[in-house]
Structures are given as structure tokens and as C-alpha cells.
Write a protein that holds these residues in place. Structure first.
Motif, PDB file in Angstrom:
ATOM      1  N   VAL A 176      -3.665   3.627   9.278  1.00 27.72           N
ATOM      2  CA  VAL A 176      -2.728   3.394   8.086  1.00 27.72           C
ATOM      3  C   VAL A 176      -3.142   3.934   6.686  1.00 27.72           C
ATOM      4  O   VAL A 176      -2.465   4.536   6.042  1.00 27.72           O
ATOM      5  CB  VAL A 176      -2.726   1.746   8.047  1.00 27.72           C
ATOM      6  CG1 VAL A 176      -1.961   1.603   6.694  1.00 27.72           C
ATOM      7  CG2 VAL A 176      -1.952   1.151   9.243  1.00 27.72           C
ATOM      8  N   ALA A 179      -2.499   7.415   6.748  1.00 28.88           N
ATOM      9  CA  ALA A 179      -0.934   7.731   6.488  1.00 28.88           C
ATOM     10  C   ALA A 179      -0.762   7.867   5.026  1.00 28.88           C
ATOM     11  O   ALA A 179      -0.293   8.808   4.512  1.00 28.88           O
ATOM     12  CB  ALA A 179      -0.068   6.708   7.320  1.00 28.88           C
ATOM     13  N   PHE A 180      -1.274   6.770   4.319  1.00 33.16           N
ATOM     14  CA  PHE A 180      -1.259   6.941   2.850  1.00 33.16           C
ATOM     15  C   PHE A 180      -1.774   7.957   2.201  1.00 33.16           C
ATOM     16  O   PHE A 180      -1.230   8.542   1.307  1.00 33.16           O
ATOM     17  CB  PHE A 180      -1.671   5.377   2.448  1.00 33.16           C
ATOM     18  CG  PHE A 180      -0.705   4.361   2.697  1.00 33.16           C
ATOM     19  CD1 PHE A 180       0.599   4.135   1.722  1.00 33.16           C
ATOM     20  CD2 PHE A 180      -0.819   3.490   3.529  1.00 33.16           C
ATOM     21  CE1 PHE A 180       1.389   3.293   2.053  1.00 33.16           C
ATOM     22  CE2 PHE A 180       0.215   2.360   3.856  1.00 33.16           C
ATOM     23  CZ  PHE A 180       1.105   2.200   3.168  1.00 33.16           C
ATOM     24  N   ALA A 232       2.184   8.618   9.107  1.00 34.96           N
ATOM     25  CA  ALA A 232       2.897   7.615   8.554  1.00 34.96           C
ATOM     26  C   ALA A 232       4.224   6.968   9.387  1.00 34.96           C
ATOM     27  O   ALA A 232       4.297   5.650   9.594  1.00 34.96           O
ATOM     28  CB  ALA A 232       3.966   8.006   7.525  1.00 34.96           C
ATOM     29  N   ALA A 235       1.995   5.047  12.268  1.00 32.09           N
ATOM     30  CA  ALA A 235       1.427   3.714  11.864  1.00 32.09           C
ATOM     31  C   ALA A 235       2.678   2.607  11.850  1.00 32.09           C
ATOM     32  O   ALA A 235       2.632   1.481  12.222  1.00 32.09           O
ATOM     33  CB  ALA A 235       0.717   3.764  10.469  1.00 32.09           C
ATOM     34  N   LEU A 236       3.831   3.079  11.192  1.00 32.42           N
ATOM     35  CA  LEU A 236       5.121   2.329  11.066  1.00 32.42           C
ATOM     36  C   LEU A 236       5.511   1.756  12.628  1.00 32.42           C
ATOM     37  O   LEU A 236       5.773   0.588  12.720  1.00 32.42           O
ATOM     38  CB  LEU A 236       6.085   3.075  10.539  1.00 32.42           C
ATOM     39  CG  LEU A 236       7.495   2.350  10.335  1.00 32.42           C
ATOM     40  CD1 LEU A 236       7.278   0.869   9.556  1.00 32.42           C
ATOM     41  CD2 LEU A 236       8.585   3.022   9.984  1.00 32.42           C
ATOM     42  N   TYR A 239       3.158  -1.027  13.811  1.00 35.97           N
ATOM     43  CA  TYR A 239       3.323  -2.124  13.220  1.00 35.97           C
ATOM     44  C   TYR A 239       4.588  -3.035  13.567  1.00 35.97           C
ATOM     45  O   TYR A 239       4.744  -4.164  13.500  1.00 35.97           O
ATOM     46  CB  TYR A 239       3.071  -2.145  11.536  1.00 35.97           C
ATOM     47  CG  TYR A 239       1.543  -2.256  11.189  1.00 35.97           C
ATOM     48  CD1 TYR A 239       1.110  -3.358  10.524  1.00 35.97           C
ATOM     49  CD2 TYR A 239       0.637  -1.395  11.332  1.00 35.97           C
ATOM     50  CE1 TYR A 239      -0.116  -3.675  10.357  1.00 35.97           C
ATOM     51  CE2 TYR A 239      -0.539  -1.536  10.964  1.00 35.97           C
ATOM     52  CZ  TYR A 239      -0.951  -2.659  10.517  1.00 35.97           C
ATOM     53  OH  TYR A 239      -2.268  -2.806   9.989  1.00 35.97           O
ATOM     54  N   TRP A 259       3.650  -3.580   6.817  1.00 32.53           N
ATOM     55  CA  TRP A 259       5.036  -2.925   7.547  1.00 32.53           C
ATOM     56  C   TRP A 259       5.900  -2.660   6.295  1.00 32.53           C
ATOM     57  O   TRP A 259       6.663  -1.517   6.240  1.00 32.53           O
ATOM     58  CB  TRP A 259       5.726  -3.972   8.363  1.00 32.53           C
ATOM     59  CG  TRP A 259       6.514  -3.284   8.996  1.00 32.53           C
ATOM     60  CD1 TRP A 259       6.734  -2.881  10.319  1.00 32.53           C
ATOM     61  CD2 TRP A 259       8.029  -3.722   8.528  1.00 32.53           C
ATOM     62  NE1 TRP A 259       7.989  -2.622  10.491  1.00 32.53           N
ATOM     63  CE2 TRP A 259       9.002  -2.707   9.521  1.00 32.53           C
ATOM     64  CE3 TRP A 259       8.677  -4.298   7.502  1.00 32.53           C
ATOM     65  CZ2 TRP A 259      10.437  -2.815   9.575  1.00 32.53           C
ATOM     66  CZ3 TRP A 259      10.131  -4.022   7.417  1.00 32.53           C
ATOM     67  CH2 TRP A 259      10.924  -3.516   8.472  1.00 32.53           C
ATOM     68  N   LEU A 262       4.570   0.613   4.733  1.00 29.90           N
ATOM     69  CA  LEU A 262       4.866   2.011   5.639  1.00 29.90           C
ATOM     70  C   LEU A 262       6.384   2.164   5.781  1.00 29.90           C
ATOM     71  O   LEU A 262       6.717   3.394   5.747  1.00 29.90           O
ATOM     72  CB  LEU A 262       4.267   1.215   7.006  1.00 29.90           C
ATOM     73  CG  LEU A 262       2.731   1.370   7.088  1.00 29.90           C
ATOM     74  CD1 LEU A 262       2.392   0.874   8.511  1.00 29.90           C
ATOM     75  CD2 LEU A 262       1.995   2.803   6.810  1.00 29.90           C
ATOM     76  N   SER A 263       7.309   1.073   5.572  1.00 32.21           N
ATOM     77  CA  SER A 263       8.565   1.462   5.785  1.00 32.21           C
ATOM     78  C   SER A 263       8.890   2.247   4.310  1.00 32.21           C
ATOM     79  O   SER A 263       9.689   3.305   4.536  1.00 32.21           O
ATOM     80  CB  SER A 263       9.352   0.054   5.741  1.00 32.21           C
ATOM     81  OG  SER A 263       9.404  -0.768   6.859  1.00 32.21           O
ATOM     82  N   ASN A 266       7.787   5.866   4.844  1.00 29.96           N
ATOM     83  CA  ASN A 266       8.545   6.533   5.557  1.00 29.96           C
ATOM     84  C   ASN A 266      10.062   6.962   4.923  1.00 29.96           C
ATOM     85  O   ASN A 266      10.636   7.970   5.314  1.00 29.96           O
ATOM     86  CB  ASN A 266       8.787   5.991   6.993  1.00 29.96           C
ATOM     87  CG  ASN A 266       7.681   6.265   7.767  1.00 29.96           C
ATOM     88  OD1 ASN A 266       7.394   7.071   8.581  1.00 29.96           O
ATOM     89  ND2 ASN A 266       6.543   5.032   7.749  1.00 29.96           N
TER      90      ASN A 266
END
Length: 501
Positions: A176, A179-180, A232, A235-236, A239, A259, A262-263, A266
């Protein structure tokens, strides 16, 4: 006084079946829709296309294309009506039915192709016949996989923690963070979030001007874009899977907040405005299968609506591909006109590739090696092969060389008919085995750590469209990044701890 105790029957301790029981209502519904579905895919739609006006001739290519369309339609109907969720095989036959069946059949009937065919008509006949042979080889590989039982783990393997790999909780948190961080670098490198809501053309121009890609090589920009999007998405998916299978996770605010974050991430880096339609299709398919892993209704809905969407909506889904004023106008007098003027050039490109190979000869593994070593810059490997579609397009003398090179083409260029049949048979075998293991993974799912295969299979299913369309060199980058991330967070120890508990 003697009391009578009624106890529930003890379930058998054998392996968990990958065919979950279905209620009688769904069984009756399947029988009710099976006949119109099969007739629609195998008979009605090909008949409607055959009745379209056009200048096409009814020669050997016409009849072979009709056979291929009906064969792929029958196999797709089998996938939809099956009691098992065959993700990879279902998506494969959906692609074949649309891109190698319906669309080329419409092109043969109307007498128009998206890309000019430079070789003789016989090369098109050969291409259609080889696609049909490749599909039969794929079915043979899948049949061999279904006949071979899944290997059972021995007690010593179970004691040592062997079994399906799961996502390590700490490593998942690190994914996560990656991803960020990677997505933030990607966004900043391209000039901010506003670029991602403009057009694909502006995205490509910004990437080219960002200085990430070295001259003559796209490896740098591919890595920046891949790491900005793939972690990204993964990870989404993890979760989403956790929230879908664990009531405890849904009650935990920290999990829900991650979550939601992450949404939003994305929606920024994987939105349909600034990304290719095939990639956004990968995102949607992977997310749906991760959110509803054991729903047969969702599986059937995806395959059924996918056919309708590909034929009706997909050709018009590039609205944001070009800037205002540069967008190609779609003039359609028939619902099948977009199939002969846009996108679906796979069959004619196979025919052009056969013509190219006839003049240049086979490359004997060179093209596949270049795809496998995609990460090597051209500054280091001066003779690195270009995309198969690009090479054929240059040989054809076209200015626009962003052309498809379907999987059949990649095998044909290197090894001819024998290599193509062997490659498709191997893909069919691997697809069937993966589908069976995925069915077991989602059946045995619990509130514990998510199975890596339960995320990898939906992702591969969505990415199958890109892999089958080709070129393989372009598709290898994101697939390799996804595999690297999955290997980094996979562990067998968490599964062993869950069994002990």
C-alpha cells in the motif's frame, strides 16, 4: 429416560470440491436460457452478419471464418453455462469470439478491413485456418489439464507450511505504501492530477516530454507508468477481497479508510479517460471478480455483457483518446460498421504477418526473447527486436504502426505452425489448471489472509485481452511488475498459522 439426539451429518474430509452446489431455481434458469444463448451466439448473430450488404465474396475464407465464429460461439456458450467459474478460459473464448470470429466475419462479408491486406487472399485463408487450429490446440491443452487431478499435499508438506500462498499482512501494508509513493511520483512527473483527466494523447505527449524515457527506448517511461498504476490496482484488489470475505474487516475503520483511499488513487491513475480501453477493461474485470469471487451470476454476467459491450460500446469508448478536434469521427450506417473500420485488425494482421514471414523467414525465438527481456534498454542491446506489430507495419509501409499482433502471430513469427499449436496448447493447459486452483482458493476462503491466487487469477483474466491482442512486448511490462509485487508479498507461513489456530 433415553433421549434421542439428532445431529447433523459429519462432512467428508476429502478435498473441497471446486463445483459449489447450485439451487434448483438456478438449474432450471440455466436450462431455460441455454437454448436461446447457444442459438444467439452460434446461429443468430452469424446469420445477421451474413445477411449484411457488402462486396465480400463467399470463398474459402468466408466459410472458414463462419466455422471459426460458430466454433468460438459454441465454446463461449459452454463457458457461460458451465457450473464452474472458468475465468481465464471464459475470457479467452470471449476474445476469440469477438476479435477473431464476429469482427473478421463482418469484415469478410462487407469487404472492408481496418488495416490493408498487402498479401494474397490465400494468406488470409491460412490465417483463419491457423487460428482455428490454434483454438483446437488450446482446447486440447485444457482437456489434458482437466484429466490430470490436482496434486494433493503430503502430511510433511502441510506440516512445513506448504500450500496456497497468501498475502503477508505486513508486506501488504508495504505494498500500500509503495502504491501511494509510486503513484505520487507518477502524477508529479506528469505535471499533476489535471493531466489524468484530459486525454490519452496529452498523457503520451507529457510522458515523452518528461525526460523519463531515454532516446530510442521506452523502458524508463514504461516502468514509471507501470509502477504508478499496477501496485495501486493490486493493493485495491487485496483490500476489496478482504472486505468482501471478512465481516471483522468491514467493522474496522482503518481497513475501510485504506480501501477508500486506494479507490480514490485508482480513480486518478487508472481512470478510463487517460488510459487505454484494454487496460481499463482489465481494471474493471479484476475488480469485479475480486469483489464477487464465488458468484456464478456475476461470472456469467461479465461474459455475456462483455460480448454486447465489445460489439456495441467498445468501438465508441475512445472518446477521450484524442484532444478536442483531433478525435476520429465515427460514421456508422450499421451496427457492424465499427467492426470493419476500427480496432479489430487481429485477423488481417495475422494474414499480413504470414506474408511478412514468407518474405523474411521465421525469427526462431528472437521476438519472444525480446518480449521476455523487455526491461533491457536499447542502449545496452542495440539489436533488441521491436514489437511484432511495429515490424510488420514498417514492412507494409504504414505511417501508423500501432498495430495488433495477436498471440497466434507471436508464435507464428518465431516457430511457424508447429510452434503456434504447441504454444496455444500450453496456454490452454495453464489456463485450465489455474482456473481449477482458483476455484479451490475461493471455495476455501475465510476471514484470514487473502490467497494470492484469488487476486492473481482475476488480474490475469482481465489482462488476457491485452496479452491476446498483443504485441507481447508492450504487454510484458505491467505483467512483470504485477508478478514481482505478488511474489514480494506472498508467504506460506500465515496459512500454517491459520491452520494451527
Amino acid at each position: 429416560m433415553t433421549s434421542v439426539h439428532t445431529s447433523a451429518p459429519t462432512p467428508a474430509r476429502g478435498p473441497v470440491s471446486d463445483v459449489p452446489e447450485r439451487p434448483i431455481v438456478w438449474s432450471m434458469l440455466s436450462r431455460a436460457v441455454s437454448v436461446p444463448l447457444i442459438l444467439g451466439l452460434v446461429c443468430f448473430l452469424p446469420a445477421v452478419i451474413a445477411a449484411q450488404p457488402g462486396s465480400g465474396v463467399r470463398d474459402t475464407a468466408y466459410w472458414l471464418q463462419l466455422v471459426l465464429t460458430c466454433y468460438a460461439g459454441a465454446r463461449l456458450a459452454t463457458m457461460i453455462l458451465s457450473t464452474r467459474r472458468r475465468l481465464l478460459q471464459g475470457v479467452f473464448w470471449m476474445f476469440v469470439y469477438i476479435a477473431m470470429g464476429v469482427a473478421p466475419f463482418a469484415q469478410v462479408v462487407i469487404g472492408q478491413t481496418p488495416t490493408p491486406m498487402v498479401g494474397p487472399r490465400q494468406d488470409l485463408v491460412t490465417a483463419i485456418a491457423m487460428v482455428l487450429v490454434g483454438c483446437a490446440a488450446y482446447d486440447l491443452g485444457a482437456l489434458l489439464a482437466s484429466r490430470r487431478p490436482l496434486r494433493r499435499r503430503t502430511p510433511s508438506a502441510r506440516a512445513s507450511g506448504g500450500g496456497p500462498a497468501v498475502a503477508h499482512p505486513l508486506r501488504l501494508r508495504l505494498l500500500v505504501l509503495l502504491a501511494f509513493a509510486a503513484s505520487a511520483f507518477y502524477v508529479l512527473k506528469l505535471g499533476g492530477p489535471a493531466v489524468f483527466f484530459s486525454s490519452r494523447q496529452e498523457i503520451n505527449e507529457t510522458v515523452a516530454a518528461s525526460g523519463v524515457a531515454a532516446e530510442g527506448s521506452n523502458v524508463g517511461s514504461a516502468f514509471v507508468k507501470g509502477f504508478g498504476q499496477v501496485p495501486a490496482l493490486l493493493a485495491l484488489l487485496f483490500y476489496t477481497r478482504r472486505l468482501a470475505t471478512s465481516y471483522r474487516a468491514r467493522r474496522r475503520p482503518s481497513t475501510v479508510l485504506v480501501w477508500v483511499a486506494l479507490s480514490g488513487l485508482n480513480l486518478l491513475v487508472n481512470n478510463p479517460i487517460s488510459n487505454a480501453r484494454y487496460w481499463f477493461l482489465t481494471v474493471v474485470v479484476a475488480f469485479v471478480f475480486a469483489a464477487f469471487p464465488s458468484s456464478a451470476a456475476v461470472y456469467r454476467t461479465v461474459l455475456t455483457t462483455g460480448v454486447v459491450g465489445a460489439l456495441v460500446l467498445f468501438p465508441y469508448a475512445d472518446k477521450f483518446r484524442y484532444e478536442e478536434g483531433g478525435q476520429r469521427a465515427v460514421q456508422s450506417a450499421s451496427v457492424f460498421d465499427p467492426l470493419v473500420t476500427k480496432d479489430y485488425d487481429q485477423m488481417v494482421m495475422f494474414a499480413n504477418t504470414i506474408s511478412w514471414v514468407d518474405t523474411r523467414g521465421h525469427t526462431y525465438g528472437r521476438q519472444l526473447t525480446g518480449s521476455a527481456l523487455f526491461f533491457v534498454p536499447r542502449a545496452v542491446w542495440s539489436g533488441k527486436p521491436e514489437d511484432t506489430g511495429v515490424r510488420v507495419g514498417q514492412w507494409m509501409g504504414l505511417r501508423m504502426t500501432n498495430l495488433s499482433a495477436p498471440m497466434w502471430t507471436e508464435f507464428w513469427v518465431d516457430f511457424g505452425a508447429t510452434g503456434m499449436m504447441g504454444g496455444l496448447a500450453l496456454i490452454g493447459y495453464a489456463s485450465a489448471r489455474t482456473d481449477r486452483r482458483y476455484a479451490l482458493a475461493v471455495t476455501r476462503a475465510g476471514p484470514g489472509p487473502a490467497s494470492v491466487l484469488a487476486i492473481a487469477a482475476p488480474l490475469i483474466a482481465g489482462y488476457t485481452f491485452i496479452l491476446l491482442r498483443g504485441p507481447l512486448l508492450q504487454a510484458a511490462g505491467k505483467l512483470a511488475i504485477a508478478a514481482l509485487c505478488l511474489l514480494a508479498i506472498a508467504t506460506f507461513r500465515e496459512r500454517r498459522r491459520e491452520r494451527r489456530r
